[in-house]
Design an enzyme around this catalytic site. Structure first.
Site, PDB file in Angstrom:
ATOM      1  N   THR A 185       0.825  -1.211   0.000  1.00  0.00           N
ATOM      2  CA  THR A 185       0.000   0.000   0.000  1.00  0.00           C
ATOM      3  C   THR A 185       0.861   1.264   0.000  1.00  0.00           C
ATOM      4  OG1 THR A 185      -1.596  -1.250   1.284  1.00  0.00           O
ATOM      5  CG2 THR A 185      -1.904   1.116   1.230  1.00  0.00           C
ATOM      6  N   VAL A 186       1.794   1.359   0.952  1.00  0.00           N
ATOM      7  CA  VAL A 186       2.601   2.586   1.043  1.00  0.00           C
ATOM      8  C   VAL A 186       3.536   2.680  -0.168  1.00  0.00           C
ATOM      9  CG1 VAL A 186       4.230   3.890   2.455  1.00  0.00           C
ATOM     10  CG2 VAL A 186       2.411   2.572   3.560  1.00  0.00           C
ATOM     11  N   LYS A 218       8.394   0.755  11.962  1.00  0.00           N
ATOM     12  CA  LYS A 218       8.485   1.077  13.405  1.00  0.00           C
ATOM     13  C   LYS A 218       8.794  -0.150  14.243  1.00  0.00           C
ATOM     14  CE  LYS A 218       4.076   0.419  12.084  1.00  0.00           C
ATOM     15  NZ  LYS A 218       3.072   0.917  11.191  1.00  0.00           N
ATOM     16  N   LYS A 242       5.977   2.846  18.253  1.00  0.00           N
ATOM     17  CA  LYS A 242       6.199   4.260  17.910  1.00  0.00           C
ATOM     18  C   LYS A 242       6.670   5.041  19.141  1.00  0.00           C
ATOM     19  CE  LYS A 242       2.709   3.794  14.295  1.00  0.00           C
ATOM     20  NZ  LYS A 242       1.273   3.816  14.021  1.00  0.00           N
TER      21      LYS A 242
HETATM   22  N1  HSE Z   1      -1.737   0.280  11.736  1.00  0.00           N
HETATM   23  C1  HSE Z   1      -1.172   1.588  11.893  1.00  0.00           C
HETATM   24  C2  HSE Z   1      -2.256   2.502  12.438  1.00  0.00           C
HETATM   25  C3  HSE Z   1      -0.658   2.073  10.566  1.00  0.00           C
HETATM   26  O1  HSE Z   1      -3.416   2.120  12.480  1.00  0.00           O
HETATM   27  O2  HSE Z   1      -1.943   3.611  12.853  1.00  0.00           O
HETATM   28  C4  HSE Z   1       0.288   3.217  10.667  1.00  0.00           C
HETATM   29  O3  HSE Z   1       1.419   2.908  11.390  1.00  0.00           O
END
Ligand code: HSE
Length: 436
Positions: free
Chosen positions: A13-14, A105, A205
């Site tokens: 996706t990204v 991350k 994160k």
């Molecule tokens: N699964 C993560 C979220 C995607 O929902 O924020 C982005 O890191």
């Protein structure tokens, strides 16, 4: 114009978002950079699937060596995700002297030290703006713009999936399971959605943010993590009656020389600056000694926002290359040898107000017994709501406390749950009243 060749590992996706930016904003990037960014190779296990973006099939390959070992590739983007083979490929690219841009991350939270050390040893950039807060420029802000400050706290809504679920539960009174399904359909969720709803993604994160803000190494296992799957719309509605909203907060603080590192559902006042950060949006509130509170907000997940951060890092790295420096700023914005190892505060040592929920059989004296147990543990009630009997003779009682020690809250709830009138395990939610 000079060309800088970029190799992409991972066409999901990204990755598709990255290709879209390269196509659409190519001329704009040239004007800003003074060079052309050329997507020279894309590696994925599946090079047949249509991603809805036009790509010359000659640049597609299943062989990662064509990026990480290829002398013609100047910058590597890692968007494979997970630990292996991402870790091994990132290390190999760094050893080969290539700057790496990653959104991974989980990899950095668990293997950051090894990766930052390899980058420093080879004097090349490892940039990871997309790893925290999707499109929000939080990492560069900490490393560059706010680097004159000593930080005392970093508070974040860092998981778009949880924030989406909690927002829908708050606004529509929906239940958790249905909203998780909806978030998955929208494509924000991790491959394993337990990473989202159990708070693990937010903790990954937070680990990165804590190192950046406080210059400390943190072992991922030292972060206290609690997810949102035990919350019900009842708690969200009671929170509203007390003047609060429930958010999954990632909290990093320095108190008394120790680090607080915790992810859990948190009640924050409705007027709190993070209370209206809804849906897939993320936000981070940093507090620096000279700048004061700073709030950054934006889309924390999704193809375009995350790709925006990735390509921003590629442009930064390309600028460094053009200036003849492969690593202008160290990975965490500290000299590696200056990073400390501060102690991490145990969750049971936390001191703050709490929300408590009990489901009790409504008999004379039961509230007295509960408040006696709370009093015996130095817990003082701030406000209380008792609902009418809703199920057989049972009724929920909810209350908020003044500041108390978490160890005492846990012991009191353990004792209260032994009372025969208590018909369901009691629940507590931490409250964060500080607005600044
Ligand atoms: N699964 C993560 C979220 C995607 O929902 O924020 C982005 O890191």
């Amino acid at each position: 114009m000079k060309e800088i060749n970029v190799g992409l590992l991972g066409f999901g996706t990204v990755g598709s978002g990255v290709v879209r930016i390269f196509h659409r904003n190519c001329a704009l990037i040239e004007k800003r950079l003074g060079a052309t960014l050329k997507l020279a190779k894309i590696v994925d296990l599946d090079i047949e699937r249509d991603r809805g973006v036009a790509v010359d099939s000659a640049i597609l390959t299943t062989d990662a060596a064509q990026v990480v070992d290829n002398p013609d590739i100047d910058i590597v983007i890692e968007l494979i995700g997970g630990y292996e083979p991402a870790r091994e490929l990132v290390l190999r690219a760094l050893r080969n002297g290539k700057p790496v841009v990653t959104a991974n991350k989980a990899l950095l939270a668990l293997h950051g030290e090894e990766i930052y050390t390899e980058a420093a040893a080879n004097d090349v950039d490892i940039l990871f703006e997309a790893a925290v807060g999707g499109g929000i420029p939080v990492i560069t802000s900490i490393k560059e713009n706010l680097s004159a400050n000593k930080f005392s706290s970093a508070l974040g809504i860092l998981n778009g999936t949880c924030n989406y679920i909690l927002t829908r539960m708050t606004d529509e009174g929906e239940e958790f399971a249905d909203m998780l399904k909806e978030a998955q359909e929208k494509g924000f969720a991790e491959a394993d959605p337990a990473f989202d709803v159990d708070g693990i993604d937010a903790a990954h994160k937070l680990a990165i943010l804590i190192s950046l803000c406080f210059g400390t190494k943190i072992d991922f296992e030292d972060i206290y993590i609690e997810g949102i799957s035990h919350l019900s719309s009842v708690d969200i509605s009671f929170a509203g009656q007390f003047g609060y909203k429930i958010k999954l907060l990632a909290i990093g603080k320095i108190t008394g020389g120790a680090v607080e590192a915790r992810v859990h559902p948190t009640m924050i006042p409705i007027a709190h600056p993070l209370a209206d950060v809804d849906g897939v949006f993320n936000a981070v509130r940093l507090k620096g000694d000279f700048v004061g509170p700073v709030i950054l907000t934006g889309k924390g997940a999704g193809m375009d926002a995350t790709a925006s951060a990735v390509v921003g890092d590629v442009i930064s790295s390309a600028r460094d290359l053009l200036a003849g420096s492969k690593m202008r700023t160290s990975p965490l914005g500290y000299r590696t040898e200056a990073l400390e190892k501060l102690p991490v505060k145990a969750i049971t040592d936390l001191w703050g107000p709490y929300y408590l929920r009990f489901l009790i059989v409504d008999r004379p004296g039961v509230l007295g017994r509960i408040s006696t147990i709370l009093g015996n543990h130095d817990i003082s009630i701030s406000s209380m709501i008792q609902m009418s009997r809703s199920f057989k003779d049972a009724a929920p009682v909810v209350l908020t406390t003044h500041e108390a020690l978490e160890a005492n809250i846990r012991s009191a709830l353990y004792e209260i749950d032994l009372l025969e009138e208590v018909c369901h395990p009691s629940l507590f939610i931490r409250i964060e009243n500080e607005m600044e």
